[in-house]
Scaffold this motif. Structure first.
Motif, PDB file in Angstrom:
ATOM      1  N   GLY A   1      29.186 -22.631 -31.641  1.00 43.11           N
ATOM      2  CA  GLY A   1      29.674 -21.386 -31.058  1.00 43.11           C
ATOM      3  C   GLY A   1      28.594 -20.680 -30.258  1.00 43.11           C
ATOM      4  N   ILE A   2      29.000 -19.541 -29.675  1.00 41.72           N
ATOM      5  CA  ILE A   2      28.096 -18.694 -28.920  1.00 41.72           C
ATOM      6  C   ILE A   2      27.379 -17.784 -29.910  1.00 41.72           C
ATOM      7  CG2 ILE A   2      27.963 -17.003 -27.061  1.00 41.72           C
ATOM      8  CD1 ILE A   2      28.880 -19.844 -26.265  1.00 41.72           C
ATOM      9  N   ALA A   3      26.093 -17.553 -29.673  1.00 40.33           N
ATOM     10  CA  ALA A   3      25.307 -16.729 -30.590  1.00 40.33           C
ATOM     11  C   ALA A   3      25.903 -15.334 -30.710  1.00 40.33           C
ATOM     12  CB  ALA A   3      23.867 -16.643 -30.102  1.00 40.33           C
ATOM     13  N   GLU A   4      25.858 -14.806 -31.925  1.00 38.78           N
ATOM     14  CA  GLU A   4      26.391 -13.459 -32.169  1.00 38.78           C
ATOM     15  C   GLU A   4      25.604 -12.416 -31.394  1.00 38.78           C
ATOM     16  OE1 GLU A   4      26.775 -10.316 -35.904  1.00 38.78           O
ATOM     17  OE2 GLU A   4      26.478 -12.445 -36.281  1.00 38.78           O
ATOM     18  N   GLN A   5      24.254 -12.528 -31.436  1.00 39.60           N
ATOM     19  CA  GLN A   5      23.393 -11.629 -30.664  1.00 39.60           C
ATOM     20  C   GLN A   5      22.833 -12.430 -29.499  1.00 39.60           C
ATOM     21  OE1 GLN A   5      23.246  -8.444 -31.262  1.00 39.60           O
ATOM     22  NE2 GLN A   5      24.454  -8.568 -33.154  1.00 39.60           N
ATOM     23  N   GLN A   6      23.198 -12.004 -28.294  1.00 37.67           N
ATOM     24  CA  GLN A   6      22.938 -12.830 -27.125  1.00 37.67           C
ATOM     25  C   GLN A   6      21.537 -12.640 -26.548  1.00 37.67           C
ATOM     26  OE1 GLN A   6      23.916 -15.355 -25.145  1.00 37.67           O
ATOM     27  NE2 GLN A   6      25.243 -15.774 -26.893  1.00 37.67           N
ATOM     28  N   THR A   7      21.107 -13.667 -25.808  1.00 37.71           N
ATOM     29  CA  THR A   7      19.824 -13.700 -25.124  1.00 37.71           C
ATOM     30  C   THR A   7      20.066 -14.167 -23.692  1.00 37.71           C
ATOM     31  OG1 THR A   7      18.771 -14.341 -27.202  1.00 37.71           O
ATOM     32  CG2 THR A   7      17.477 -14.618 -25.184  1.00 37.71           C
ATOM     33  N   THR A   8      19.356 -13.569 -22.750  1.00 40.16           N
ATOM     34  CA  THR A   8      19.389 -14.039 -21.369  1.00 40.16           C
ATOM     35  C   THR A   8      17.972 -14.406 -20.960  1.00 40.16           C
ATOM     36  OG1 THR A   8      21.237 -12.569 -20.846  1.00 40.16           O
ATOM     37  CG2 THR A   8      20.041 -13.517 -18.991  1.00 40.16           C
ATOM     38  N   GLY A   9      17.817 -15.575 -20.390  1.00 40.13           N
ATOM     39  CA  GLY A   9      16.503 -16.044 -19.984  1.00 40.13           C
ATOM     40  C   GLY A   9      16.387 -16.171 -18.478  1.00 40.13           C
ATOM     41  N   TYR A  10      15.161 -16.057 -17.964  1.00 38.12           N
ATOM     42  CA  TYR A  10      14.886 -16.161 -16.541  1.00 38.12           C
ATOM     43  C   TYR A  10      13.602 -16.959 -16.346  1.00 38.12           C
ATOM     44  CZ  TYR A  10      17.862 -11.991 -16.692  1.00 38.12           C
ATOM     45  OH  TYR A  10      18.877 -11.104 -16.949  1.00 38.12           O
ATOM     46  N   VAL A  11      13.521 -17.690 -15.208  1.00 38.69           N
ATOM     47  CA  VAL A  11      12.309 -18.444 -14.872  1.00 38.69           C
ATOM     48  C   VAL A  11      12.055 -18.325 -13.373  1.00 38.69           C
ATOM     49  CG1 VAL A  11      11.124 -20.650 -15.028  1.00 38.69           C
ATOM     50  CG2 VAL A  11      12.852 -20.086 -16.712  1.00 38.69           C
ATOM     51  N   ARG A  12      10.802 -17.996 -13.007  1.00 37.60           N
ATOM     52  CA  ARG A  12      10.361 -17.991 -11.609  1.00 37.60           C
ATOM     53  C   ARG A  12       8.990 -18.656 -11.535  1.00 37.60           C
ATOM     54  NH1 ARG A  12      13.084 -14.242  -8.283  1.00 37.60           N
ATOM     55  NH2 ARG A  12      12.219 -15.495  -6.574  1.00 37.60           N
ATOM     56  N   TYR A  13       8.493 -18.897 -10.317  1.00 39.91           N
ATOM     57  CA  TYR A  13       7.154 -19.471 -10.186  1.00 39.91           C
ATOM     58  C   TYR A  13       6.527 -19.063  -8.862  1.00 39.91           C
ATOM     59  CZ  TYR A  13       8.581 -23.168  -6.864  1.00 39.91           C
ATOM     60  OH  TYR A  13       9.015 -23.854  -5.769  1.00 39.91           O
ATOM     61  N   ASP A  14       5.186 -19.142  -8.814  1.00 42.78           N
ATOM     62  CA  ASP A  14       4.460 -19.016  -7.561  1.00 42.78           C
ATOM     63  C   ASP A  14       3.430 -20.144  -7.509  1.00 42.78           C
ATOM     64  OD1 ASP A  14       2.350 -18.184  -9.193  1.00 42.78           O
ATOM     65  OD2 ASP A  14       2.574 -16.068  -8.691  1.00 42.78           O
TER      66      ASP A  14
ATOM     67  N   ASP B   1      11.305  -5.892 -12.942  1.00 39.75           N
ATOM     68  CA  ASP B   1      10.660  -6.221 -11.676  1.00 39.75           C
ATOM     69  C   ASP B   1      11.652  -6.881 -10.723  1.00 39.75           C
ATOM     70  OD1 ASP B   1       7.603  -5.823 -12.407  1.00 39.75           O
ATOM     71  OD2 ASP B   1       8.541  -6.890 -14.070  1.00 39.75           O
ATOM     72  N   PRO B   2      11.430  -6.749  -9.399  1.00 42.70           N
ATOM     73  CA  PRO B   2      12.301  -7.417  -8.431  1.00 42.70           C
ATOM     74  C   PRO B   2      12.366  -8.931  -8.618  1.00 42.70           C
ATOM     75  CG  PRO B   2      10.908  -5.789  -7.343  1.00 42.70           C
ATOM     76  CD  PRO B   2      10.422  -5.893  -8.762  1.00 42.70           C
ATOM     77  N   ALA B   3      11.290  -9.532  -9.129  1.00 38.19           N
ATOM     78  CA  ALA B   3      11.288 -10.986  -9.335  1.00 38.19           C
ATOM     79  C   ALA B   3      12.407 -11.413 -10.271  1.00 38.19           C
ATOM     80  CB  ALA B   3       9.934 -11.430  -9.898  1.00 38.19           C
ATOM     81  N   TRP B   4      12.707 -10.589 -11.269  1.00 38.74           N
ATOM     82  CA  TRP B   4      13.755 -10.964 -12.224  1.00 38.74           C
ATOM     83  C   TRP B   4      15.153 -10.679 -11.688  1.00 38.74           C
ATOM     84  CZ3 TRP B   4      11.276 -14.090 -14.843  1.00 38.74           C
ATOM     85  CH2 TRP B   4      10.044 -13.825 -15.437  1.00 38.74           C
ATOM     86  N   GLU B   5      15.275  -9.711 -10.763  1.00 38.07           N
ATOM     87  CA  GLU B   5      16.591  -9.356 -10.242  1.00 38.07           C
ATOM     88  C   GLU B   5      17.233 -10.515  -9.485  1.00 38.07           C
ATOM     89  OE1 GLU B   5      16.219  -5.850  -7.904  1.00 38.07           O
ATOM     90  OE2 GLU B   5      15.586  -4.590  -9.597  1.00 38.07           O
ATOM     91  N   GLU B   6      16.400 -11.333  -8.835  1.00 35.93           N
ATOM     92  CA  GLU B   6      16.923 -12.449  -8.053  1.00 35.93           C
ATOM     93  C   GLU B   6      16.734 -13.795  -8.755  1.00 35.93           C
ATOM     94  OE1 GLU B   6      15.062 -12.319  -4.265  1.00 35.93           O
ATOM     95  OE2 GLU B   6      15.974 -10.408  -3.690  1.00 35.93           O
ATOM     96  N   ALA B   7      16.414 -13.763 -10.049  1.00 31.60           N
ATOM     97  CA  ALA B   7      16.141 -15.011 -10.770  1.00 31.60           C
ATOM     98  C   ALA B   7      17.425 -15.600 -11.340  1.00 31.60           C
ATOM     99  CB  ALA B   7      15.151 -14.748 -11.915  1.00 31.60           C
ATOM    100  N   PRO B   8      17.638 -16.908 -11.190  1.00 27.37           N
ATOM    101  CA  PRO B   8      18.748 -17.559 -11.900  1.00 27.37           C
ATOM    102  C   PRO B   8      18.606 -17.322 -13.408  1.00 27.37           C
ATOM    103  CG  PRO B   8      17.817 -19.025 -10.253  1.00 27.37           C
ATOM    104  CD  PRO B   8      16.906 -17.851 -10.334  1.00 27.37           C
ATOM    105  N   SER B   9      19.721 -17.111 -14.054  1.00 27.76           N
ATOM    106  CA  SER B   9      19.681 -16.725 -15.470  1.00 27.76           C
ATOM    107  C   SER B   9      20.194 -17.834 -16.372  1.00 27.76           C
ATOM    108  CB  SER B   9      20.513 -15.456 -15.700  1.00 27.76           C
ATOM    109  OG  SER B   9      21.859 -15.675 -15.346  1.00 27.76           O
ATOM    110  N   MET B  10      19.629 -17.859 -17.567  1.00 30.58           N
ATOM    111  CA  MET B  10      20.082 -18.749 -18.638  1.00 30.58           C
ATOM    112  C   MET B  10      20.883 -17.918 -19.629  1.00 30.58           C
ATOM    113  SD  MET B  10      16.599 -20.927 -19.377  1.00 30.58           S
ATOM    114  CE  MET B  10      15.494 -19.562 -19.046  1.00 30.58           C
ATOM    115  N   GLY B  11      22.094 -18.340 -19.914  1.00 29.19           N
ATOM    116  CA  GLY B  11      22.915 -17.632 -20.891  1.00 29.19           C
ATOM    117  C   GLY B  11      24.382 -17.807 -20.566  1.00 29.19           C
ATOM    118  N   PRO B  12      25.254 -17.562 -21.531  1.00 31.14           N
ATOM    119  CA  PRO B  12      24.951 -17.142 -22.899  1.00 31.14           C
ATOM    120  C   PRO B  12      24.294 -18.262 -23.718  1.00 31.14           C
ATOM    121  CG  PRO B  12      27.290 -17.542 -22.658  1.00 31.14           C
ATOM    122  CD  PRO B  12      26.704 -17.668 -21.291  1.00 31.14           C
TER     123      PRO B  12
END
Length: 944
Positions: free
Chosen positions: A70-83, A51-62
């Motif tokens: 260390g950095i996780a072997e299998q990575q995750t990216t997180g996003y947060v938005r609100y209304d 969704d467009p909401a996630w395209e402009e969301a600040p990201s958490m990661g790595p």
């Protein structure tokens, strides 16, 4: 043996490792900050992050591994938005292997969901009514939710979640109404927040903000900053994959301006070693919506480096985004080579100044020359203009590693040489192939620990008061394999005064793998020192293995390893003050004997009993049954005597009413006292008639009072109501009540609860903080706190049994537990319980309990309270008018009060922060200060 040679200690410490210094001297990064920006178009909740909401969301990661290494072997990216109504959270869980995602829980709030592939969200609103909200979504989309003060079954939020799968990877979308979180935030408001991932198999546990050991360490969460617009950074690479083949390293990030039109600055900080962080700052004027940042950096040491990126307003300097502190891999080749150069210089400097004919010294000098040539060859190879590649880096890394291993082997001989005496240096060859070095009992060395030059010694020094037990420890490091090493002691003597050698108990410390170090169970093995044995070669298994608990210590020490030996001196009550010495003999097959001098300064102090309650959950039973908790009278009494000898004055009774008299008789013989918490009817609940009968038994036998235990840990409204009804029954029958309980639920029980035993989570810390700053008043009842005392962390146990108890303002401690097995497992197999680690602060054997380092540390903590109690009593003891008017005595009392106040200032109401801040030797220094003030005031009173 002899003291250290007169080579500059600084150089030696640089070679063998930094000398011990306090952890509070190392600057650490602040918690991460993620701007949470509004969205006009909420995402469609289908589990797909397109969704467009996630395209402009600040990201958490790595994401960083839970241990922070260390950095996780299998990575995750997180996003947060609100209304206006919702908080939206997205998680992109990458997976390189197909068909490895594991999830089986399908019911909401299903038990064990945290063992599935899952993401976990933690939210803590700021303010006085903050309450942690914990949400879990597994890879099937199953939801789990709980609030801090209620069970999962008692609260179901209105939040929703969806997941999607793509090969081995999966994504999750979560929508949480603000009504679940106490209302919508204001612009500029900050909430504590974290996003974590559980990846199977393994498991690999990782998160945005690293919480070091537990997802629930709320004080280490990041901040979610609600803003209308703000810049942020998306970290692309940390630049340490090939070490120096890409320069020293370069952090790469995309800086997003978002809708902000203000200029901002981007800073990077590199934290390494014990020095101040090195910072780089770059200004970004108004312009492009995205900027690429490539920030080179260099490291001074090969390991222990952290890097952090911050985005701030250029004018106001307000931080709008801060990344977590990312650990850099210890793969940089240039600093490793620089370190090896320094090591070799110190080796050569030491050897060339050593006046000896030992053949091994000449061989080491020749070997140093060979290794120096290898370092020069590696450096020339690195300087060749060849494009970087993984293959080339692996080749150079292997060459560096080979030199590191060679120097490590040389160290094994050098350590022994440092401890050699003049006569040993006159010989042609080295005969003794081991060295002795000192360690604090609160340290947790393992077999891989290497000595530092300042630790190598021929003398151990401790101090203690009459009637006190005091430990000292030392290590034996072997340059060659040692067989049948034994440690024995002579009598402690001071002129004609004598403390018999039987009062020096000696053990060897066994290290082994456990399923974690805290109370929770992990699939990852953790190697910890724990058991105190007479022979560490014995095989341990079953409920009551045959183990030798007396006699001389015996052990083997493999080449290149160290073993710790634990000496506990018991000072007789009638011991005269002064300094006693004993010779500690260390012998091994085909090796010359070594000797340590143990110095014990017996203080001219009569310690009082601790001015606090020391109660221990004890589950042993005299009643017939199966398993390790059903004991003979002899084993029951032996365990109670062990509890009393370690400073606990009270132990619980779990037996049914018909065995209470026998249990109280054995408690009396062991020297324990009351009031005694009674848990013998936990499963069925107390009756008024039962309480009256037990009260009559206590009164007729002259036993200590029984205090009746209610519903254990009533952590939700339903359990609290059940506990309230039970307490009314007990109180109406003339009994007093106790249970383990969170602070908030204890308050709701009011006067029905006489002796609350608080859990140490949120609510308790705030209570302690309020008592310390005067904003809260202590309840007019006996209050204690509990934790799982089985944790293999002697610093934790000493703190919670000692100085933190004094700081807290509580009336005592009531930790869990002496011994408990789960699922009828093997006490010597930490994985044999299905869900939990076995809770064992001592271990069962046929002839008595096997002690542990954490059990000995608990006694040290209780002794700290005895010193605090004694000094406080001297300060405030009623005296005659003449003494009160003594200016010198009043000044001494004020000086002691100031010292006590400073100690309490250095302790945080949150004990986790204290553990991170204070080095282990702090508690020894503090006890020495307490002892000096006690003796000073005592002498002044005697003169009067």
């Amino acid at each position: 043996m002899k003291p250290l040679f007169s080579i500059p200690i600084l150089l030696l410490c640089l070679f063998f490792g930094e000398a011990h210094s306090g952890t509070n001297s190392r600057p650490m990064p602040e918690r991460p900050i993620l701007p949470c920006l509004p969205t006009e178009t909420p995402p469609i909740l289908d589990g797909k992050l397109d969704d467009p909401a996630w395209e402009e969301a600040p990201s958490m990661g790595p994401f960083i591994t839970l241990d922070g290494r260390g950095i996780a072997e299998q990575q995750t990216t997180g996003y947060v938005r609100y209304d206006a109504e919702m908080l939206y959270i997205g998680a992109d869980c990458r997976e390189s292997e197909k068909d490895t995602v594991r999830a089986g829980v399908t019911e909401r709030d299903g038990d064990g969901i945290w063992n599935d592939d899952a993401v976990e969200v933690f939210i803590v609103r700021t303010g006085k009514k903050s309450e942690e909200v914990h949400l879990i979504v597994n890879a099937l989309g199953t939801r789990y939710d709980e609030r801090e003060k209620s069970r999962p079954q008692d609260w179901d939020g209105q939040w929703k979640a969806a997941v999607s799968r793509n090969g081995g990877a999966w994504q999750a979308e979560i929508a949480v109404p603000f009504s679940d979180l106490g209302g919508a935030p204001k612009i500029g408001e900050r909430w504590r927040f974290n996003l974590n991932r559980v990846r199977q198999p393994g498991p690999e546990l990782s998160g945005w903000a690293c919480t070091y050991g537990s997802f629930h360490n709320t004080e280490l969460f990041g901040d979610l900053l609600f803003e209308k617009n703000a810049p942020w950074a998306q970290i692309i690479a940390l630049g340490d994959r090939y070490g120096d083949l890409r320069g020293s390293g370069a952090l790469e990030a995309v800086i997003h301006r978002g809708r902000s039109k203000k200029p901002f600055s981007v800073g990077t900080q590199l934290f390494g070693g014990m020095g101040h962080p090195r910072a780089h700052l770059r200004e970004f004027p108004s312009g492009k919506r995205k900027e690429v940042l490539v920030q080179p950096y260099s490291v001074g040491v090969p390991a222990g480096n952290l890097i952090c990126l911050t985005v701030s307003d250029a004018r106001s300097k307000k931080v709008r985004y801060r990344s977590p502190a990312y650990p850099l891999k210890p793969t940089f080749l240039k600093p490793r080579l620089t370190a090896l150069d320094g090591n070799l210089d110190n080796i050569v400097s030491y050897l060339t100044n050593l006046k000896t004919n030992l053949n091994e010294v000449g061989a080491l000098i020749e070997q140093s020359t060979v290794q120096q040539r290898k370092i020069e060859d590696i450096r020339r190879a690195m300087a060749k203009p060849v494009p970087p590649s993984a293959t080339r880096w692996e080749m150079l890394n292997a060459s560096v590693r080979a030199v590191e291993e060679s120097l490590s082997a040389m160290e094994e001989t050098l350590f022994v040489l440092i401890g050699y005496g003049p006569e040993e240096l006159k010989k042609d060859r080295m005969e003794r192939q081991y060295v002795l070095y000192a360690k604090l009992p609160l340290d947790t060395p393992t077999y891989a620990t290497k000595p530092r030059p300042h630790e190598i010694t021929d003398r151990l020094r401790i101090f203690a008061a009459p009637g006190e037990y005091e430990p000292a420890t030392f290590m034996v490091a072997a340059a060659r394999a040692l067989k049948n090493i034994s440690v024995t002691a002579d009598d402690l003597t001071m002129g004609a005064s004598r403390i018999p050698k039987e009062d020096i108990e000696i053990h060897v410390v066994r290290c082994w793998y456990q399923a974690g170090r805290g109370p929770g169970k992990s699939d990852r093995k953790v190697f910890v020192p724990e058991l105190l044995l007479k022979d560490d070669r014995v095989e341990l298994t079953g409920y009551a293995p045959e183990v030798r608990l007396t006699g001389d210590v015996i052990a083997d020490v493999p080449r290149g390893t160290s073993k710790q030996f634990w000496l506990t001196s018991r000072i007789p009550e009638d011991a005269a003050p002064g300094t006693y010495t004993s010779a500690i003999h260390i012998r091994a097959d085909n090796q010359p004997e070594a000797e340590l001098t143990l110095e014990v300064e017996v203080l001219a102090i009569r310690l009082m009993k601790p001015g606090k309650r020391t109660i221990l959950y004890y589950r042993g039973k005299l009643s017939p049954g199966h398993g390790p908790e059903s004991l003979t009278a002899g084993r029951y009494e032996a365990q109670l005597r062990d509890i009393a000898a370690h400073g606990f004055r009270t132990a619980t009774i779990y037996d049914p009413p018909s065995y209470v008299r026998a249990a109280l008789d054995l408690q009396r013989k062991a020297g324990l006292e009351g009031p005694v918490p009674y848990l013998g009817w936990l499963s069925g609940g107390a009756s008024a008639q039962g309480v009256r009968k037990l009260n009559d038994l206590v009164r007729e036998g002259g036993y200590p009072e029984l205090v009746y235990y209610g519903v254990d840990e009533p952590n939700d409204p339903e359990e609290s109501a059940r506990c309230r009804a039970l307490f009314r029954t007990i109180r109406e029958a003339g009994g007093r009540t106790t249970t383990a309980i969170p602070k908030a639920y204890a308050d709701s029980l009011g006067d029905l609860l006489d002796l609350p035993n608080y859990s140490m989570g949120p609510g308790f810390r705030e209570y302690v903080a309020g008592l310390n700053d005067g904003s809260l008043k202590k309840a007019a009842k006996t209050e204690t706190y509990y934790w799982q005392i089985m944790q293999e962390d002697p610093l934790l146990e000493r703190l919670l049994c000692g100085f933190y108890l004094w700081k807290s303002g509580m009336d005592g401690i009531f930790p869990y537990v002496y011994q408990q097995l789960f699922d009828r497992g093997d006490p010597y197999d930490d994985w044999s319980g299905k869900r939990h680690r076995h809770h064992l602060v001592t271990y069962p054997s046929r002839d008595g309990p096997i002690p542990t380092i954490q059990w000995e540390a608990a006694r040290e903590g209780i002794d700290d309270v005895r010193y605090l109690t004694t000094l406080t009593d001297l300060i405030h003891r009623p005296t005659n008018q003449k003494r009160r008017n003594s200016p010198a005595l009043l000044q001494a009392a004020r000086s002691a009060e100031h010292v006590l106040a400073k100690m309490m200032e250095d302790l945080d109401p949150d004990f986790h922060r204290t553990l991170r801040k204070l080095p282990p030797d702090t508690f020894y220094q503090w006890r020495w200060e307490l002892a000096q003030h006690i003796m000073r005031i005592q002498k002044m009173m005697e003169r009067k």
